[in-house]
Design an enzyme around this catalytic site. Structure first.
Site, PDB file in Angstrom:
ATOM      1  N   GLU A 149      -0.311 -10.481  -5.160  1.00 36.00           N
ATOM      2  CA  GLU A 149       0.564 -10.609  -3.988  1.00 36.00           C
ATOM      3  C   GLU A 149       1.128 -12.021  -3.846  1.00 36.00           C
ATOM      4  OE1 GLU A 149      -1.452  -9.152  -0.505  1.00 36.00           O
ATOM      5  OE2 GLU A 149      -1.018  -7.078  -1.017  1.00 36.00           O
ATOM      6  N   GLU A 170      -2.422  -0.966  -4.053  1.00 34.80           N
ATOM      7  CA  GLU A 170      -3.360  -1.062  -2.930  1.00 34.80           C
ATOM      8  C   GLU A 170      -2.876  -0.224  -1.760  1.00 34.80           C
ATOM      9  OE1 GLU A 170      -4.139  -4.958  -1.417  1.00 34.80           O
ATOM     10  OE2 GLU A 170      -4.254  -5.865  -3.398  1.00 34.80           O
TER      11      GLU A 170
END
Ligand code: GAL
Length: 716
Positions: free
Chosen positions: A170, A329
């Site tokens: 991320e 995710e």
């Protein structure tokens, strides 16, 4: 860092590659999650693997936050524990999506080199204590991170269980903005490449305003703290967001290329965050630089849960240009980072995963495998909760593994999301620009408006595709431009050509106002699209609650209600038909002002919606128009089954014939749907047993889903 490293260019597009199954295994929809074995004693690892097999887990992401364990000191390396875990997983048939381990530097590194720590807008150090405390423009951090990448790649290059690289994690989640000297130098270099001369920067940033004119590049500073209540130069701020995305991308590319040079056969990705309003980076640009797109999505609690998930996933599919992507995710239930962390309701764990698959995901993964007992995420749900194996979450996890297996066997893996007839355009630059604090109202936003349109179209039985502005939205029967505030001359011309040639476009308020440098298109709004839309707006009329006795909303004569924003359409072209007007008190100057118009332009039509109507108001206003413009149904077998209560999505197999139809209950009550094929999987659906292998009616309970296969030719 030199300008070569942070250039504002889009680079060469990479060839699509998706991770391949382990030797001896069939292609499957990958299933698993982030696995952090270093948080547990070794005996737990064996139990993890037993449970993973039980749940039919096929892949885990490893070593995302393992820097301190892999390199405990500048000259010490320890791969033994990781080798052992990977060997155990591989022996159990579980593949590994291996991280570069560079997402968070170890304490010894920040002690040794505090100059790698980012600075906030006031120049204060962003200290260690959490994660991602590094600056992408630091040459020192780069050296250490690339060394880690090199070591990881060398060590695992021949490992048959490592099927892909998960580069960092991320990017930009906690370090999107950095205001350090390294960042400042890189920003100057970036501006040199983008603009060439300081005068070109001055022109773009409009620096004659407030005496900001610069005479050399070393007068460029990042948009640092300017005191409370002051207003940053909007174009500089917009460019700083573009620069920050490019700076992180340059860093990613360096990590990627280091890994790739040593392991050319392993595809790689990095997980995006297209979720809620947190579209941090220019992901559509980044998507050209990964082998396969992957995304992290966390549900929006409340009534928008399913719609927002489908919208975000459709956008990810658009970024992936309709090639299967990886859901890296999501949560099985509650997260830990909201003010109130709602759990998922019964059925939602399965439903959410199937919805991602419907929207083109060929991998369904979670954060994380086993719920942590310590640390800041101990209250975040996971596949194996604190309660252990004997829990509803784990039973659902097992049921999902079973279901994904069935979909894989039926051939869903590798199929692609069928193209809708309607594209909702998403423009990240417009979102960035509208985040500025000096706009007509802070209620003007580029994330909620496209979502409102996506929802409204679902209410009308149409599952739209969300398409990034760089994508091929002009190949659809109809296009929505929802608050696409920035429109370059080239994009405006694309819209013009599209409509002239017969396209149908829906343009909303707040679109086509400025060019890509955020300079207003003059002569009346929407300056970039006045000819296409046939409307001319002299003033905006934001709505608020500052007028005592007057509601902060205005009614339209079609029953819809405007809130937050109204365009004062002062004239319309002779080719333009007014479809709805405001009903307001005379003294507002809004009574009878056109609210929704339809313009004939070339062979096509442009609908203009001059107010924020919310999804219900949009649905009410466009339902009759969809029929009139010939857009009432989506091409697909789902055509007549879709109504406001159901979200219907189709994936098409590579043969172009077999279709997988996913139907989701959008309501909190039971809904009946017609199955026109062979049921593959269902959840929270009654009569499904009777319908297994048959056509017929299935009742979907709240959060219910049914997925069936058909060869029927789609209705038009
Ligand atoms: C993501 C992150 C994960 C985990 C998760 C919790 O942003 O990549 O490591 O923190 O959020 O929701």
């Amino acid at each position: 860092m030199t300008s070569k490293n942070v250039a504002p260019t889009e680079g060469t597009e990479r060839t699509y590659r998706f991770p391949r199954p382990l030797a001896g295994h069939q292609p499957t929809i990958w299933y698993g999650g982030d696995y952090n074995p270093e948080q547990w004693p070794e005996e737990v690892w064996d139990d993890d693997i037993r449970l993973m097999r039980k749940a039919k887990v096929s892949v885990v992401s490893l070593a995302i936050f393992s820097w301190a364990r892999i390199q405990p000191g500048p000259d010490t390396w320890d791969f033994a524990w990781l080798d052992k875990v990977i060997a155990k997983l591989g022996a159990a048939g579980i593949a590994v999506d291996l991280a570069s381990a560079t997402a968070s530097p170890a304490p010894w590194l920040t002690n040794l080199h505090p100059e790698i720590l980012p600075r906030d807008a006031r120049g204060d150090v962003v200290w260690p204590g959490a994660r991602q405390h590094w600056r992408p423009t630091s040459p020192v951090f780069r050296t250490y991170a690339l060394e880690m990448c090199r070591r990881m790649a060398e060590h695992y290059k021949d490992n048959p269980y490592v099927v892909s690289w998960h580069v960092s994690n991320e990017y930009g989640c906690h370090n999107f903005f950095d205001y350090s000297d390294d960042a400042q130098n890189a920003f100057r270099d970036w501006a040199k490449v983008k603009y060439g001369t300081i005068d070109a920067v001055n022109d773009a940033w409009g620096t004659d305003f407030w005496a900001q004119r610069m005479t050399s590049f070393d007068q460029i500073i990042p948009p640092k703290f300017i005191g409370e209540g002051n207003f940053m130069n909007p174009t500089k701020l917009l460019d700083y967001k573009r620069f920050s995305s490019d700076a992180l991308k340059a860093f990613y590319e360096a990590e990627r290329d280091t890994l790739q040079e040593i392991t050319p056969d392993k595809p790689l990705t990095t997980n995006f965050m297209v979720s809620g309003e947190s579209v941090v980076l220019d992901y559509d640009d980044w998507a050209r630089q990964v082998d396969f797109v992957s995304n992290d999505h966390y549900f929006t609690p409340g009534t928008r849960h399913l719609d927002e998930l489908a919208y975000a996933s459709s956008l990810v599919d658009g970024m992936s240009r309709k090639k299967p992507w990886w859901l890296m995710e999501q949560s099985t239930s509650a997260v830990n980072w909201r003010t109130v962390n709602y759990r998922k309701r019964p059925g939602e764990l399965l439903r959410d995963s199937y919805a991602h698959v419907a929207m083109g995901a060929d991998a369904v993964c979670y954060f994380q495998w086993r719920q942590s007992a310590a640390g800041a995420e101990k209250f975040h749900s996971s596949m194996v909760p604190h309660a252990g194996e004997d829990s509803q979450v784990f039973r659902d996890v097992c049921e999902l593994g079973e279901g994904l297996g069935k979909l894989s066997e039926a051939g869903v893996v590798g199929s692609t999301l069928a193209k809708s007839r309607v594209a909702v355009v998403f423009d990240g630059d417009s979102k960035w620009a509208l985040e500025h604090t000096a706009t007509p109202t802070q209620a003007l936003q580029s994330w909620t408006e496209p979502l409102d349109w996506f929802t409204a179209l679902l209410d009308c039985g149409v599952t739209a595709d969300v398409v990034p502005i760089r994508g091929e939205w002009d190949s659809y029967d109809a296009v929505v431009l929802p608050t696409v505030y920035l429109l370059s001359a080239a994009n405006a011309e694309r819209v013009r050509t599209y409509v002239r040639n017969g396209g149908k476009v829906f343009v909303t308020y707040g679109s086509g106002i400025s060019n890509e440098a955020d300079h207003i298109w003059l002569g009346g709004y929407p300056g970039a699209l006045r000819d296409v839309t046939g409307v001319r707006i002299e003033e905006f009329n934001p709505l608020g609650d500052d007028f005592p006795g007057v509601d902060a909303k205005v009614k339209l004569d079609n029953g819809a209600v405007a809130r937050d924003w109204i365009d004062v359409i002062s004239s319309t072209a002779s080719t333009c038909e007014v479809l709805a007007r405001y009903k307001a008190d005379e003294d507002t100057g809004l009574n009878d002002v056109p609210a929704i118009t339809l313009n004939q332009f070339g062979q096509g039509q442009a609908v203009y919606v001059g107010a924020k109507l919310g999804s219900k108001g949009i649905a009410k206003s466009i339902a009759p128009l969809l029929a009139r413009l010939g857009l009432a149904s989506r091409a697909g077998v789902d055509t007549d089954a879709a109504g406001a209560d159901v979200m219907s999505v189709t994936r098409v197999a590579a043969d172009g014939k077999t279709r997988f139809v996913f139907q989701f209950n959008r309501t909190r009550h039971n809904v009946a749907v017609q199955v026109r094929g062979t049921v593959l999987v269902s959840s929270h659906a009654v009569n499904a047993a009777g319908a297994a292998g048959e056509s017929g009616e299935v009742t979907l309970q709240p959060a219910g889903v049914v997925i069936y296969e058909t060869d029927a030719v789609p209705e038009k």
